[in-house]
Motif scaffolding. Structure first.
Motif, PDB file in Angstrom:
ATOM      1  N   GLY A 413      10.662  27.831 -23.321  1.00  0.00           N
ATOM      2  CA  GLY A 413       9.821  28.332 -24.846  1.00  0.00           C
ATOM      3  C   GLY A 413      11.561  28.592 -25.503  1.00  0.00           C
ATOM      4  N   GLY A 414      10.971  29.758 -26.201  1.00  0.00           N
ATOM      5  CA  GLY A 414      12.756  30.208 -27.763  1.00  0.00           C
ATOM      6  C   GLY A 414      11.886  29.059 -28.786  1.00  0.00           C
ATOM      7  N   PRO A 415      12.777  29.036 -29.406  1.00  0.00           N
ATOM      8  CA  PRO A 415      12.284  28.169 -31.008  1.00  0.00           C
ATOM      9  C   PRO A 415      11.378  26.988 -30.911  1.00  0.00           C
ATOM     10  CG  PRO A 415      14.161  28.361 -30.578  1.00  0.00           C
ATOM     11  CD  PRO A 415      14.383  29.281 -30.013  1.00  0.00           C
ATOM     12  N   ALA A 416      10.963  26.405 -31.651  1.00  0.00           N
ATOM     13  CA  ALA A 416       9.916  24.784 -31.096  1.00  0.00           C
ATOM     14  C   ALA A 416      11.794  23.851 -32.210  1.00  0.00           C
ATOM     15  CB  ALA A 416       8.904  24.651 -31.979  1.00  0.00           C
ATOM     16  N   TYR A 458      23.654  14.879 -16.051  1.00  0.00           N
ATOM     17  CA  TYR A 458      24.274  15.872 -16.288  1.00  0.00           C
ATOM     18  C   TYR A 458      24.209  16.408 -18.537  1.00  0.00           C
ATOM     19  CZ  TYR A 458      27.510  15.003 -13.084  1.00  0.00           C
ATOM     20  OH  TYR A 458      28.414  14.812 -11.726  1.00  0.00           O
ATOM     21  N   VAL A 459      24.606  17.669 -18.387  1.00  0.00           N
ATOM     22  CA  VAL A 459      23.694  18.747 -19.467  1.00  0.00           C
ATOM     23  C   VAL A 459      24.950  17.721 -20.839  1.00  0.00           C
ATOM     24  CG1 VAL A 459      23.200  21.118 -20.640  1.00  0.00           C
ATOM     25  CG2 VAL A 459      22.523  20.495 -18.207  1.00  0.00           C
ATOM     26  N   ALA A 460      24.149  17.539 -22.180  1.00  0.00           N
ATOM     27  CA  ALA A 460      24.903  17.814 -23.329  1.00  0.00           C
ATOM     28  C   ALA A 460      24.587  19.049 -24.118  1.00  0.00           C
ATOM     29  CB  ALA A 460      24.416  16.278 -23.711  1.00  0.00           C
ATOM     30  N   TRP A 461      23.862  19.237 -24.061  1.00  0.00           N
ATOM     31  CA  TRP A 461      23.749  20.703 -24.869  1.00  0.00           C
ATOM     32  C   TRP A 461      22.862  21.711 -24.236  1.00  0.00           C
ATOM     33  CZ3 TRP A 461      18.868  22.511 -27.205  1.00  0.00           C
ATOM     34  CH2 TRP A 461      18.927  23.134 -28.196  1.00  0.00           C
ATOM     35  N   VAL A 462      22.984  22.666 -24.361  1.00  0.00           N
ATOM     36  CA  VAL A 462      22.698  23.886 -24.207  1.00  0.00           C
ATOM     37  C   VAL A 462      21.679  25.247 -25.578  1.00  0.00           C
ATOM     38  CG1 VAL A 462      22.207  25.672 -22.701  1.00  0.00           C
ATOM     39  CG2 VAL A 462      23.098  23.739 -22.128  1.00  0.00           C
ATOM     40  N   GLY A 463      20.888  25.027 -24.965  1.00  0.00           N
ATOM     41  CA  GLY A 463      20.446  25.714 -26.248  1.00  0.00           C
ATOM     42  C   GLY A 463      20.159  27.162 -25.562  1.00  0.00           C
ATOM     43  N   GLU A 464      20.664  28.368 -27.012  1.00  0.00           N
ATOM     44  CA  GLU A 464      20.334  30.100 -26.224  1.00  0.00           C
ATOM     45  C   GLU A 464      19.598  30.526 -27.523  1.00  0.00           C
ATOM     46  OE1 GLU A 464      24.262  31.253 -23.944  1.00  0.00           O
ATOM     47  OE2 GLU A 464      25.000  29.353 -25.093  1.00  0.00           O
ATOM     48  N   ALA A 465      17.693  29.933 -27.692  1.00  0.00           N
ATOM     49  CA  ALA A 465      17.670  31.458 -28.544  1.00  0.00           C
ATOM     50  C   ALA A 465      17.694  30.748 -29.705  1.00  0.00           C
ATOM     51  CB  ALA A 465      17.064  32.655 -28.448  1.00  0.00           C
ATOM     52  N   SER A 466      18.248  29.569 -30.099  1.00  0.00           N
ATOM     53  CA  SER A 466      18.556  28.545 -31.358  1.00  0.00           C
ATOM     54  C   SER A 466      18.452  27.685 -31.141  1.00  0.00           C
ATOM     55  CB  SER A 466      19.236  29.113 -32.106  1.00  0.00           C
ATOM     56  OG  SER A 466      21.138  28.897 -31.645  1.00  0.00           O
TER      57      SER A 466
END
Length: 482
Positions: A413-416, A458-466
């Motif tokens: 979800g969130g921005p494409a 392992y997680v390299a980046w996390v999107g938080e509504a952007s």
């Protein structure tokens, strides 16, 4: 010239060979053994995070079918329950090294990895363009990079001049698989020398572990040494004979000061030597291999600069150092001493408080490894949970998306989002997930709208509504493109 030469076909070397093959790299494995067969079953056991890594490659079921799961681990004399860990594999898998190697060999042969056997490596010489791997017989093998996965007495490490640091041995133990006279049954004893035991293995074989009265020499032990130690401890040598395996190990703890020196890299026991206490050795090596494989692949393909390989040391050296703290602490308790027993008892009181043992359980299982910065979303730099998600094709597991060892950009979800120039390399998946996010030790964490997952999970980046920071993360980990 090969892209890479891996010296050693133990668990670490085989895992790395598979990872490099998935990365499309021309890698060859050199091993002095004439076959994969081991003398004796050796050590055994892998923990949750290592099983997860095998799951990410779609081969965990092979190992689970061959071993036995145990939902506890030990620190001091306290049993820690692993069953509550937020993982699909909340247990240790009891499986001896000989079986682990056979299953890894089966996998890499399916991938088409080249293994040259009966090759004794005598040293390495690196220059600006590559590395010559010298052999006892025949000319050198030339490669762009070499990885020493050749054990605690690594020829590659010594030849490259990479020092080891850490405390010297204080005691040594003999370990053997032998036949005995009669049926002694399982026996165990702890005294001021250390831990001793006999464990029937079936087919008339008995595994024997006995701590020596004084620190033994670096030379290989003899059957006479084993008999003498047994008599000293048990009053009998049990008529031991016909050893299939006889060796000596110590509580020395050493770690390579550099996991990378130019075109020479180290992994597994070549990079860290420690007591077998806790069964961390094989898992540490496999985790080294999975961290290194995709990075070396990208450098060899020219999609990333050689500086990416520095992150291998930056990430795995601290992770290894933390694991070695556990093996040192646990080995301290493996002898009878009133002061240490008092410490064990008090430690047990602390660990039995609700939740107090969780950090140690996460350390032992490898689920606490964090490569990311101290700030930012808690997922950053930690292993991606294996969520049950829904994607366009139907129900899926996150780890099922990692079987080809490619990075994944997952949207919830969130921005494409668009991976842009990385679209041909990063798999882009839109998914839905309705449950909470749980991490070991940390517990519940805020739900992200997107995550960029590296090939090692392992997680390299996390999107938080952007999409803030996505392009930077893609360039950092997967090369500047377009």
């Amino acid at each position: 010239m090969h892209d890479a030469v891996i010296v050693g076909s133990g668990p670490t070397g085989l895992m790395l060979a598979g990872e490099l093959r998935l990365a499309g790299v021309d890698a060859v494995v050199l091993d002095r053994r004439p076959s994969q067969d081991l003398a004796g079953s050796r050590g055994g056991g892998i923990h949750s995070r290592t099983i997860e890594l095998l799951d990410q490659r779609g081969i965990a079921d092979r190992f689970l079918a061959a071993g036995r799961t145990v939902q506890t681990a030990t620190f001091g004399n306290t049993q820690l329950d692993l069953g509550g860990l937020p993982t699909r594999h909340p247990y240790t898998l009891a499986l001896f090294q000989n079986y682990i190697e056979r299953l890894l060999l089966e996998w890499v042969e399916e991938l088409g990895v080249e293994i040259r056997r009966g090759v004794e490596v005598t040293g390495v010489s690196a220059d600006d363009d590559g590395v010559d791997v010298r052999r006892a017989a025949g000319g050198p093998v030339r490669a762009r990079y070499v990885v020493g996965a050749d054990g605690g007495r690594s020829v590659v490490r010594r030849s490259a001049g990479i020092p080891m640091a850490g405390p010297d041995a204080t005691r040594s133990s003999l370990i053997a698989e032998v036949k005995v006279e009669g049926e002694p049954g399982q026996q165990g004893k702890v005294d001021g020398r250390g831990i001793h035991g006999l464990y029937p293995m079936g087919d008339g074989l008995v595994r024997v572990v006995v701590t020596e009265a004084s620190l033994g020499p670096a030379a290989e032990p003899t059957l006479a040494d084993l008999r003498q130690a047994l008599v000293e401890v048990f009053g009998t040598d049990f008529g031991v004979h016909s050893p299939t395996w006889l060796s000596r190990f110590t509580d020395a703890t050493r770690q390579a000061e550099q996991y990378r020196k130019g075109r020479v890299l180290l992994a597994g026991d070549a990079a860290h030597v420690h007591s077998p206490t806790g069964g961390l050795g094989i898992g540490l090596g496999l985790q080294d291999a999975v961290n290194l494989g995709w990075k070396l692949g990208q450098v060899l393909h020219g999609t990333s600069g050689a500086g990416l390989l520095d992150t291998y040391h930056a990430e795995r050296h601290p992770a290894g150092e933390r694991a070695l703290k556990y093996t040192m602490a646990q080995s301290l308790f493996q002898k009878s001493d009133p002061r240490q027993e008092a410490l064990q008892d008090l430690l047990g009181e602390v660990l039995r408080v609700d939740g107090a043992g969780a950090p140690i359980a996460a350390l032992i299982t490898g689920l606490d490894v964090a490569y990311g910065p101290a700030s930012g979303h808690p997922l950053l730099g930690r292993r991606m949970p294996d969520l049950d998600i829904a994607i366009a094709s139907g129900p899926a597991r996150v780890y099922g998306l990692l079987c080809d060892a490619q990075p994944v950009l997952l949207e919830f979800g969130g921005p494409a989002l668009e991976p842009g120039p990385w679209a041909g390399y990063v798999r882009h998946v839109r998914a839905t997930y309705d449950a909470g996010w749980q991490l070991p030790v940390l517990g519940a964490v805020p739900e992200p709208t997107a995550v960029l997952v590296r090939p090692d999970g392992y997680v390299a980046w996390v999107g938080e509504a952007s999409a803030d920071g996505l392009t930077t993360a893609l360039g950092t980990w997967f090369g500047q493109r377009g």
